[in-house]
Scaffold this active site. Structure first.
Site, PDB file in Angstrom:
ATOM      1  N   ARG A 233       0.831  -1.198   0.000  1.00 56.88           N
ATOM      2  CA  ARG A 233       0.000   0.000   0.000  1.00 56.88           C
ATOM      3  C   ARG A 233       0.866   1.248   0.000  1.00 56.88           C
ATOM      4  NH1 ARG A 233      -3.503  -2.070  -1.696  1.00 56.88           N
ATOM      5  NH2 ARG A 233      -5.701  -2.143  -1.180  1.00 56.88           N
ATOM      6  N   GLU A 262      -3.563   7.767  -5.367  1.00 55.15           N
ATOM      7  CA  GLU A 262      -3.846   7.069  -6.631  1.00 55.15           C
ATOM      8  C   GLU A 262      -5.234   7.461  -7.099  1.00 55.15           C
ATOM      9  OE1 GLU A 262      -3.547   2.840  -6.081  1.00 55.15           O
ATOM     10  OE2 GLU A 262      -1.610   2.960  -5.132  1.00 55.15           O
ATOM     11  N   HIS A 280      -0.617   0.035  -9.719  1.00 54.40           N
ATOM     12  CA  HIS A 280      -1.415  -0.820  -8.825  1.00 54.40           C
ATOM     13  C   HIS A 280      -1.939  -2.056  -9.578  1.00 54.40           C
ATOM     14  CE1 HIS A 280      -3.992  -0.664  -4.926  1.00 54.40           C
ATOM     15  NE2 HIS A 280      -3.747  -1.920  -5.279  1.00 54.40           N
TER      16      HIS A 280
HETATM   17  N1  LIG Z   1      -0.548  -4.323  -5.029  1.00 50.88           N
HETATM   18  C1  LIG Z   1      -1.679  -4.976  -4.993  1.00 50.88           C
HETATM   19  O1  LIG Z   1      -2.452  -4.981  -5.938  1.00 50.88           O
HETATM   20  C2  LIG Z   1      -2.057  -5.769  -3.782  1.00 50.88           C
HETATM   21  C3  LIG Z   1      -2.725  -6.983  -3.918  1.00 50.88           C
HETATM   22  C4  LIG Z   1      -3.112  -7.687  -2.765  1.00 50.88           C
HETATM   23  C5  LIG Z   1      -2.823  -7.162  -1.504  1.00 50.88           C
HETATM   24  N2  LIG Z   1      -2.175  -5.980  -1.395  1.00 50.88           N
HETATM   25  C6  LIG Z   1      -1.813  -5.432  -0.096  1.00 50.88           C
HETATM   26  O2  LIG Z   1      -0.781  -6.257   0.453  1.00 50.88           O
HETATM   27  C7  LIG Z   1      -0.758  -6.149   1.871  1.00 50.88           C
HETATM   28  C8  LIG Z   1      -0.637  -7.526   2.511  1.00 50.88           C
HETATM   29  O3  LIG Z   1      -1.744  -8.332   2.192  1.00 50.88           O
HETATM   30  P1  LIG Z   1      -1.878  -9.801   2.842  1.00 50.88           P
HETATM   31  O4  LIG Z   1      -3.022 -10.432   2.147  1.00 50.88           O
HETATM   32  O5  LIG Z   1      -0.577 -10.478   2.869  1.00 50.88           O
HETATM   33  O6  LIG Z   1      -2.293  -9.403   4.329  1.00 50.88           O
HETATM   34  P2  LIG Z   1      -2.101 -10.280   5.661  1.00 50.88           P
HETATM   35  O7  LIG Z   1      -3.070  -9.727   6.653  1.00 50.88           O
HETATM   36  O8  LIG Z   1      -2.163 -11.733   5.355  1.00 50.88           O
HETATM   37  O9  LIG Z   1      -0.603  -9.939   6.125  1.00 50.88           O
HETATM   38  C9  LIG Z   1      -0.207  -8.727   6.687  1.00 50.88           C
HETATM   39  C10 LIG Z   1       0.883  -9.029   7.722  1.00 50.88           C
HETATM   40  O10 LIG Z   1       1.467  -7.810   8.166  1.00 50.88           O
HETATM   41  C11 LIG Z   1       1.848  -8.012   9.535  1.00 50.88           C
HETATM   42  N3  LIG Z   1       2.088  -6.714  10.193  1.00 50.88           N
HETATM   43  C12 LIG Z   1       1.198  -5.852  10.728  1.00 50.88           C
HETATM   44  N4  LIG Z   1       1.839  -4.792  11.235  1.00 50.88           N
HETATM   45  C13 LIG Z   1       3.145  -4.972  11.004  1.00 50.88           C
HETATM   46  C14 LIG Z   1       4.300  -4.214  11.277  1.00 50.88           C
HETATM   47  N5  LIG Z   1       4.229  -3.022  11.893  1.00 50.88           N
HETATM   48  N6  LIG Z   1       5.493  -4.696  10.892  1.00 50.88           N
HETATM   49  C15 LIG Z   1       5.589  -5.898  10.282  1.00 50.88           C
HETATM   50  N7  LIG Z   1       4.523  -6.670   9.990  1.00 50.88           N
HETATM   51  C16 LIG Z   1       3.312  -6.207  10.345  1.00 50.88           C
HETATM   52  C17 LIG Z   1       0.701  -8.795  10.122  1.00 50.88           C
HETATM   53  O11 LIG Z   1       1.067  -9.468  11.297  1.00 50.88           O
HETATM   54  C18 LIG Z   1       0.368  -9.752   8.977  1.00 50.88           C
HETATM   55  O12 LIG Z   1       1.016 -10.996   9.151  1.00 50.88           O
HETATM   56  C19 LIG Z   1      -2.031  -5.357   2.216  1.00 50.88           C
HETATM   57  O13 LIG Z   1      -1.656  -4.006   2.389  1.00 50.88           O
HETATM   58  C20 LIG Z   1      -2.894  -5.489   0.972  1.00 50.88           C
HETATM   59  O14 LIG Z   1      -3.820  -4.458   0.859  1.00 50.88           O
HETATM   60  C21 LIG Z   1      -1.777  -5.270  -2.505  1.00 50.88           C
HETATM   61  O1  LIG Z   2      -5.809  -4.876  -1.648  1.00 46.88           O
HETATM   62  C1  LIG Z   2      -5.905  -5.471  -2.711  1.00 46.88           C
HETATM   63  O2  LIG Z   2      -6.568  -6.518  -2.856  1.00 46.88           O
HETATM   64  C2  LIG Z   2      -5.122  -4.986  -3.874  1.00 46.88           C
HETATM   65  O3  LIG Z   2      -4.541  -3.756  -3.621  1.00 46.88           O
HETATM   66  C3  LIG Z   2      -5.845  -5.030  -5.178  1.00 46.88           C
HETATM   67  O4  LIG Z   2      -6.587  -3.868  -5.447  1.00 46.88           O
HETATM   68  P1  LIG Z   2      -7.451  -3.820  -6.800  1.00 46.88           P
HETATM   69  O5  LIG Z   2      -8.621  -4.725  -6.560  1.00 46.88           O
HETATM   70  O6  LIG Z   2      -7.866  -2.415  -6.980  1.00 46.88           O
HETATM   71  O7  LIG Z   2      -6.589  -4.328  -7.891  1.00 46.88           O
END
Ligand SMILES: NC(=O)c1ccc[n+]([C@@H]2O[C@H](COP(=O)([O-])OP(=O)(O)OC[C@H]3O[C@@H](n4cnc5c(N)ncnc54)[C@H](O)[C@@H]3O)[C@@H](O)[C@H]2O)c1
Ligand SMILES: O=C(O)[C@H](O)COP(=O)(O)O
Length: 528
Positions: A233, A262, A280
């Site tokens: 994020r 964004e 993204h």
């Molecule tokens: N770029 C994209 O399109 C995309 C796609 C999917 C998810 N994401 C993002 O990726 C991130 C992770 O998603 P996920 O499904 O793995 O989530 P998740 O909840 O499985 O994992 C997040 C982890 O972060 C840890 N955490 C919390 N605070 C912390 C800190 N201060 N330091 C270190 N670790 C910490 C938690 O303990 C947890 O294990 C989210 O921000 C999600 O929105 C982005």
């Molecule tokens: O948090 C998420 O699941 C990702 O950031 C994906 O976002 P999007 O659905 O806009 O691709």
């Protein structure tokens, strides 16, 4: 009865088939609405399905008179005002598992693009420049990848990086040595990981605790020539600090899929040749989009048909009679949990909640969920609620126990929360005083009477003359006003405690100075 479902971000057509096929559901897809148009249109809809682009604000929610459910086809719910949804009795569901692989694969693609200058070299070629010298890269093999946040995506990235023969080291408050060993990776504190890594990739949610987690201070501690990756994020990395660190040469390059704001058309980080970026796209694969849309569509159908959902993010509505008895204690239960986890400063292995007095005879599981929520929110952020708190605790092998006890220590109602960690067991008790609201009345074996609210300081010290004065002088020096203060001790000249409420957060400088006082054994700043 027909339910009306509005989809305002591009979702996979295959993924929304379950909705289209449901007899009692009418689907409208409109991905071109302005916020104002959406506020007008939402009135007639029972469900809203979004990705990360539609901003589901309090204002929108307040206009959504018929809205029962918001479905987020993805993980992050930071574009949805969860509090407003909950207040309006709207359940929010997401699809937390469907895009894990895609996000992990995108992260690896970004790491490789970064290490071998692929986007820059491609652009140069397009501009008729054949330059092999300029785009010499670095190998990943034997480099150390630091993973901050080892949840679903962070873990998948770690496994993939091992396939590239990288050394992986991770920091996550829930990561134990045993788990790291099982995964074949190293673990360390946040500082240790950022100091040792050649590449750093962040995979935490964006929340208060992780906003600007990677800031100027953090960059200063990293190796010279470190590479930074953010496919989680925007906002976890301070973009201004990253810009400066790249310009100064501290950071050799950065790969960014997400940004503090964004969408955008221009960004100063993109003017730097060391930055590679995508708009993204982490979850943008055919497979992920189909799964997340199916998962969220199915939950919407379930909910509209009165069935339990699989992936709730916020509060469900409780039966009215349970709510009436329990609701006044929700706040106290959550604050006791938050207070105690701040006090232990470690990950809980076991949480035991004791209820007594008038709570002896009532259904207390909603209070247990609220307590666990208060504890887990400190690590996992605002997506923890009393619907998913126990599930999240179980997933992290945290044992949660609930007991009723007739020993109420003279209070008409009493909740005692006990947390066991690897190295300690600590307790806090609270009560709801008629007309006066929640109070913390015991911390470990010390008696106190304090409202669990605002900025607090808990000090353990030796009972001797002058300690209070010296502590007060330090706070005064840092311009910190003491609002209330309580002291208690085990015995004369023995161990003692002070509990203060202060007018602002106890900053690190004041905290460190307090810790230096010889008579003080421990100081903890708690913000509730
Ligand atoms: N770029 C994209 O399109 C995309 C796609 C999917 C998810 N994401 C993002 O990726 C991130 C992770 O998603 P996920 O499904 O793995 O989530 P998740 O909840 O499985 O994992 C997040 C982890 O972060 C840890 N955490 C919390 N605070 C912390 C800190 N201060 N330091 C270190 N670790 C910490 C938690 O303990 C947890 O294990 C989210 O921000 C999600 O929105 C982005
Ligand atoms: O948090 C998420 O699941 C990702 O950031 C994906 O976002 P999007 O659905 O806009 O691709």
């Amino acid at each position: 009865m027909t339910f009306h479902v509005l989809i305002t971000d591009p979702l996979s057509e295959e993924g929304i088939q379950p909705l289209r096929e449901a007899k009692n559901i009418h689907v409208v897809v409109d991905t071109e609405l302005t916020p104002e148009q959406l506020e007008e249109k939402i009135v007639g809809f029972d469900a809203l399905l979004v990705r990360s682009q539609t901003q589901v604000t309090r204002s929108l929610i307040s206009k959504a008179k018929n809205l029962k459910i918001i479905g987020r086809a993805g993980v992050g719910v930071d574009n949805i005002d969860l509090e407003a949804a909950t207040e309006h009795g709207i359940i929010v569901v997401n699809a937390p598992n469907g895009n894990t692989n895609s996000a992990a694969e995108h992260t690896m693609a970004m790491i490789m693009a970064l290490s071998r200058n692929i986007p820059q070299a491609y652009l140069a070629l397009k501009n008729h420049e054949w330059n092999r010298k300029k785009y010499v890269g670095v190998e990943l093999k034997d480099k150390t990848l630091g993973v901050i946040g080892l949840g679903r995506i962070g873990s998948e990235v770690a496994y993939r990086a091992k396939g590239q023969r990288m050394n992986v080291i991770a920091y996550d408050p829930f990561l134990t040595k045993e788990k790291a060993e099982k995964m074949g990776i190293g673990c360390g504190t946040f500082e240790e990981v950022i100091q040792q890594a050649d590449f750093i990739t962040v995979h935490t949610p964006l929340m208060k605790e992780t906003r600007h987690l990677i800031n100027a201070d953090a960059f200063a501690k990293m190796k010279d020539g470190v590479y930074i990756v953010n496919c989680a994020r925007g906002g976890i990395i301070d973009e201004d600090a990253l810009y400066d660190a790249i310009v100064s040469g501290k950071v050799a390059g950065a790969a960014l899929d997400v940004f503090e704001e964004e969408p955008f058309h221009e960004h100063r980080l993109l003017e730097l040749p060391q930055v590679v970026a995508t708009p993204h796209l982490g979850a943008s694969t055919v497979e992920a989009q189909e799964i997340v849309a199916i998962d969220v569509s199915r939950d919407v159908i379930r909910y509209l048909n009165g069935e339990p959902v699989k992936n709730p993010v916020n509060l469900p509505s409780l039966p009215k009679d349970v709510l009436a008895t329990i609701e006044p204690y929700f706040h106290l239960a959550e604050k006791l949990g938050a207070f105690l986890i701040d006090l232990v400063k470690e990950v809980a292995e076991e949480i035991h909640i004791y209820y007594s007095g008038e709570l002896y005879d009532v259904e207390v599981s909603p209070l247990t969920r609220n307590t666990v929520k208060g504890i887990l929110k400190r690590h996992l952020g605002s997506h923890v609620n009393d619907v998913n708190a126990l599930y999240l605790a179980e997933r992290r092998d945290i044992t949660v126990r609930e007991s009723k006890t007739s020993s109420n220590k003279g209070f008409t109602n009493l909740i005692t929360v006990e947390i066991k960690t690897k190295s300690q067991t600590r307790r806090v008790s609270g009560t709801l005083l008629n007309g006066l609201g929640p109070r913390i009345v015991k911390v470990d074996d010390y008696s106190v009477d304090v409202t669990p609210k605002g900025h607090m300081v808990f000090i353990q010290h030796i009972d001797m003359p002058g300690v209070i004065g010296r502590m007060g002088s330090i706070l005064a020096k840092h311009d910190i006003n003491i609002a209330t203060m309580q002291v208690d001790r085990s015995d004369v000249g023995g161990s003692a405690m002070m509990m203060l409420t202060i007018d602002r957060h106890l900053d690190d400088a004041a905290l460190e100075e307090l810790k230096k006082l010889q008579e003080i054994n421990d100081v903890v700043a708690i913000d509730l």
